[in-house]
Design a protein around this motif. Structure first.
Motif: not given
Ligand code: DCP
Ligand code: MG
Length: 386
Positions: A100, A117-124, A2
């Motif tokens: 989002s 904060g959407t990166e983990l779910l949807h990618g860059s 982290l």
């Protein structure tokens, strides 16, 4: 592992291309590629939008329909079908909400999306931007332009530069080279009045603006206005994406127990109603671009007048002055009193981009608001020294 890094924002902006006209072409494929113009009827109607084929003839939004007909006599002129546009706008928004919850619609065909904060779910964010840019045309049949940048200012300028049909990403290291060649009036927050004053000083591009020292900007536009311009020139914009449920218009009207005959009384009432509308604008966190008044006479004939402002505002003095100004364009029929007055605003935009208000004092607006909050809505009335 982290790691903690400074919070990097990625904001996406979507703007549909020639929206109303594209919807008409979608529903009537025989119109595709033709000069389609969605407009109100003559003599008083104006063009809402024109397809890119019609823009080649010089037709633009806001132009009187009669003028558009002269420029483009073979154009296909259609009345707007707002329900259908709204239906498609909802479909577009639904796609955005998949990525989002922070979606801020600016109008039917335009919205910001905060991709933090959407990166983990949807990618860059870049991948998301590409996906949205592909999905909207595929799922709605309509062409869109998409911009991605580190803030709202840059996202909007990016989608604008990608028109029609493109996708433009502005990475943090590209901000300055992207902004520099743009004319100053492209910056959100630089309205026509500010732009005119900058041109007078020889400032035409963002590069010119960036070269003006902060002290000089402050002396030209005041502390707040100067600093705002200094930041815009550097692509700095911290305004958040505010998910809003947008009202279409707000108004306040009153029917009087006895008709009003005194002009002074009518004007005082228009000012009071304007303040009540401003209260509701504050509550809804919106600014307005159009002000209207409604006047009903003793015999129930009713007239409305409206005016478009050069910049969206929620300033009580400006709105009250506009309402009073509109009333000067109303002729009271002889012998008639006024039984109803109304003041309303429409063309609402979220209040996240605060206007610069270089020509009226924002502190005054704040003071008016505070007095009314503390002592009630009737505690203060607006008047003009005679
Ligand atoms: N609109 C309107 N009157 C205006 C401007 C716009 O009624 N003066 C309506 C019609 C447009 C829609 O709002 O289709 C969206 O406005 P835009 O400014 O995004 O314009 P378009 O989507 O038509 O074209 P562009 O491709 O330039 O975005
Ligand atoms: Mg558009």
């Amino acid at each position: 592992m982290l790691t903690i890094s400074p919070r990097m924002r990625w904001i996406l902006h979507v703007d549909m291309d020639a929206f109303y006209a594209s919807v008409e072409e979608l529903d009537r494929p025989e119109l595709r590629g033709k000069p389609v113009i969605v407009a109100g009827p003559e003599p008083r109607g104006v063009v809402a939008t024109a397809s890119y084929a019609a823009r080649a003839f010089g037709v633009r939004s806001g132009m009187p329909t009669a003028q558009a007909k002269r420029l483009c006599p073979h154009g296909i002129f259609l009345p707007p079908r707002f329900d259908r546009y709204e239906e498609l706008a909802q479909k577009i928004r639904a796609i955005l909400y998949e990525y989002s919850p922070l979606v801020e619609p600016l109008s039917l065909d335009e919205a910001f999306v905060d991709l933090a904060g959407t990166e983990l779910l949807h990618g860059s964010p870049e991948k998301v931007a590409k996906e949205i840019h592909e999905r909207i045309p595929k799922e709605t049949g309509l062409s869109c332009s998409v911009g991605l940048g580190p803030n709202k200012l840059l996202a909007k300028l990016a989608s604008d530069s990608a028109k029609p049909g493109g996708l433009r990403v502005v990475r943090p290291e590209e901000v300055q080279s992207f902004l520099d060649p743009l004319p100053v009036e492209k910056l959100w927050g630089v309205g026509p009045k500010t732009a005119a004053r900058l041109w007078e000083k020889g400032v035409r591009t963002v590069r010119d603006l960036r070269e003006v020292p902060l002290g000089l900007l402050r002396s030209w536009f005041g502390q707040k206005g100067g600093e705002a311009l200094w930041q815009l020139a550097r692509g700095i914009d911290d305004s958040p994406v505010v998910p809003v449920r947008q009202a279409k218009s707000l108004s306040h009207e009153v029917t009087y127990p006895e008709d009003l005959f005194s002009r002074d009384q009518i004007i005082a009432e228009l000012r009071r109603l304007s303040l009540l509308v401003v209260d509701r604008m504050k509550a809804e966190r919106v600014l307005a671009k159009t002000v209207q008044i409604k006047v009903r006479f003793s015999d129930f004939t009713t007239v409305t007048r409206q005016t478009k402002l050069s910049e969206p505002t929620d300033h009580p003095l400006l709105l009250a002055a506009e309402a009073v100004g509109l009333f000067s364009r109303v002729a009271i029929p002889p012998g008639q009193g006024v039984r109803l007055l109304g003041v309303g605003v429409s063309d609402l935009v979220p209040a996240t981009f605060s206007p610069l208000h270089l020509f009226v004092d924002p502190k005054l607006a704040e003071a008016i608001r505070e007095v009314r909050e503390k002592f009630g809505p009737e505690a203060l009335s607006l008047w003009e020294p005679s």
